[in-house]
Design an enzyme around this catalytic site. Structure first.
Site, PDB file in Angstrom:
ATOM      1  N   HIS A 202      41.263  17.457  70.420  1.00  0.00           N
ATOM      2  CA  HIS A 202      41.418  16.504  69.262  1.00  0.00           C
ATOM      3  C   HIS A 202      40.247  15.408  68.752  1.00  0.00           C
ATOM      4  O   HIS A 202      40.174  14.403  68.412  1.00  0.00           O
ATOM      5  CB  HIS A 202      42.683  15.516  69.424  1.00  0.00           C
ATOM      6  N   SER A 326      15.258  21.891  54.551  1.00  0.00           N
ATOM      7  CA  SER A 326      15.570  21.121  53.302  1.00  0.00           C
ATOM      8  C   SER A 326      14.488  20.996  52.346  1.00  0.00           C
ATOM      9  O   SER A 326      13.444  20.929  52.649  1.00  0.00           O
ATOM     10  CB  SER A 326      16.059  19.734  53.690  1.00  0.00           C
TER      11      SER A 326
END
Length: 494
Positions: A202, A326
């Site tokens: 979770h 990038s």
């Protein structure tokens, strides 16, 4: 004097080149353009040219069967048909074998006249039979010309062709690539079997595992799907316009046509389907594509997990000289391989799901929805194969940051609340006093708060556990609390 503004000439916009008219033709889709190198092997199996070559192959083998029979079948099947010599059979089989650029163009020209793809294949073969005497003096092949496509509906040829094409694409291209990736992942799992990893259930810190064991789970899942795909059946039929052998029986009532059909289909390396409408029902295709889609989704799970581990810094990406991560941030190495894989897996699954859902339904005895649908088998395979290539390349560019993994573990001593309360439960059952409410006591200690090594060890020391149990717990750290993770990789990842 009144000022008169100067007039400016209107801007001239040059006419653009129409890219649809550029030679050589520009690919519309990325699989035949940007990504062709990764998926090119599929062209030999799932392209339009491969479909026509498979059709020629099936037609030729059917002609040979009609003339010479098949194992367990009386020859000739059609009385009066010539018995073809080894040389004549070789000549016929050379037609699909030599199917190249010139033949593709010739067949396309015939189809423009017939406006029917399978009929064009029939005429293409008959042209080759007509000129056979030029290469084989005295050949009887021209006498067998009208047995090309004898008693067949187009779907007799198409279903067998697609079965052979998909079988070849799976066995020769997709499976080797998928199996190699699963093996690559298994090798990584074994290499890192003992590297501790803080689990996150979770998204929250949870019982530690090892990096190798988590990779092994995914490798094991992928291999299970591969075993299903390896055992797939590829079905085929040859039984006429509505599956009744109607024309066969009227033309040659003496032949055992189901036996001929079974021998012929089996001789192609396929499984015979005895009960069909005009089409083979395509259920086997739906089964194969469903298993491939499930493989894709497991691989998608791998891609998202690895992407997350990269974002956490657990994996570092090995820089490629000259590569740009990038366009504006020079420090970045983007996990592009895994992101590209995710996208291509989603496209592949969408196509495979559509194929599975559409192909199993045909109105009454026949409709043509499957014709267009099956022409998208190649893109479905292609996007999946491209994803496999991306993941394999991405995994090769990873390095494990063991230092950060251990730091992450060392910041989460509260995960030892599980083994401590479990040891208290066992001690309580064994009659040790003072072990009441172990879960609640550990929850009070750990829930929603950080616990360091000192605080955890103080808590354990004050419990009154037997000395051997207290010592075992005091020596335990998040990095050593990995249970049998390493052994599971060693023992169960074949």
């Amino acid at each position: 004097m009144e000022h008169v503004p100067e007039t400016t000439a209107p801007a001239i916009t040059p006419a653009r080149i129409n890219l649809a008219e550029v030679t050589p033709p520009i690919a519309l889709g990325p699989l035949d353009g940007r990504y062709r190198a990764a998926v090119a092997p599929l062209v030999d199996h799932l392209s339009e040219a491969a479909l026509n070559r498979a059709r020629i192959h099936v037609e030729v083998e059917w002609l040979i069967t009609l003339c010479n029979g098949a194992p367990g079948v009386v020859a000739p099947v059609v009385q009066g048909a010539p018995s073809l010599t080894t040389e004549e059979q070789a000549y016929l089989r050379s037609i699909p074998a030599s199917f190249g650029a010139e033949e593709i163009a010739e067949l396309a020209a015939i189809e423009r006249e017939t406006v029917h793809d399978v009929k064009a294949v029939e005429y293409f073969i008959k042209r080759r039979i007509a000129v056979a005497p030029e290469q084989i003096p005295g050949t009887s092949l021209p006498a067998a010309s009208e047995l090309v496509h004898f008693a067949c509906t187009s779907e007799d040829i198409n279903n067998l062709s697609y079965a052979l094409m998909v079988q070849g694409a799976v066995r020769d291209v997709w499976l080797p690539a998928a199996a190699a990736l699963a093996d690559q992942l298994a090798d990584m799992a074994r290499e890192h079997a003992a590297v501790p990893l803080l689990s996150r259930t979770h998204g929250q810190p949870a019982t530690p595992s090892t990096l190798g064991k988590e990779l092994a789970v995914l490798a094991h899942r992928l291999r299970r799907q591969l075993r299903r795909i390896e055992s797939a059946e590829y079905l085929g039929k040859l039984n006429g316009a509505t599956g009744t052998y109607g024309a066969h029986v009227v033309a040659v009532p003496t032949a055992d046509w189901p036996a001929v059909s079974e021998a012929f289909v089996g001789g192609l390396g396929l499984t015979w389907n005895p009960l069909t409408t005009q089409i083979e029902s395509h259920d086997w295709q739906a089964e194969v594509y469903a298993d491939m889609a499930r493989f894709n989704r497991i691989l998608h799970n791998l891609a998202t997990d690895v992407w997350t581990y990269i974002s956490l810094g657990f994996f570092t990406q090995i820089p490629v000289a000259g590569a740009t991560g990038s366009s504006t941030m020079p420090h970045k190495i983007n996990p592009i391989r895994f992101e590209n894989a995710e996208a291509n897996l989603e496209i592949s699954c969408a196509l495979l799901d559509t194929l599975s859902a559409t192909l199993v339904t045909s109105r009454m005895q026949r409709d043509l929805t499957d014709s267009t649908t099956q022409r998208n088998i190649g893109p479905a395979f292609g996007h999946g194969l491209l994803a496999i290539d991306n993941v394999a390349r991405g995994l090769r560019a990873l390095a494990v940051n063991e230092t950060l993994l251990r730091e992450d573990l060392d910041q989460n001593w509260e995960v030892l609340g599980e083994p401590v309360q479990s040891a208290m439960r066992a001690a309580s059952v064994a009659g040790v006093p003072g072990m009441e409410n172990p879960y609640e006591r550990l929850k009070d200690l750990t829930r929603g708060r950080r616990v360091d090594a000192e605080r955890m060890r103080e808590f354990v020391a004050d419990l009154g556990l037997p000395a051997d149990v207290a010592e075992r717990l005091s020596e335990l750290t998040p990095a050593t609390y990995t249970g049998l993770a390493e052994r599971l990789v060693t023992d169960y990842l074949a």
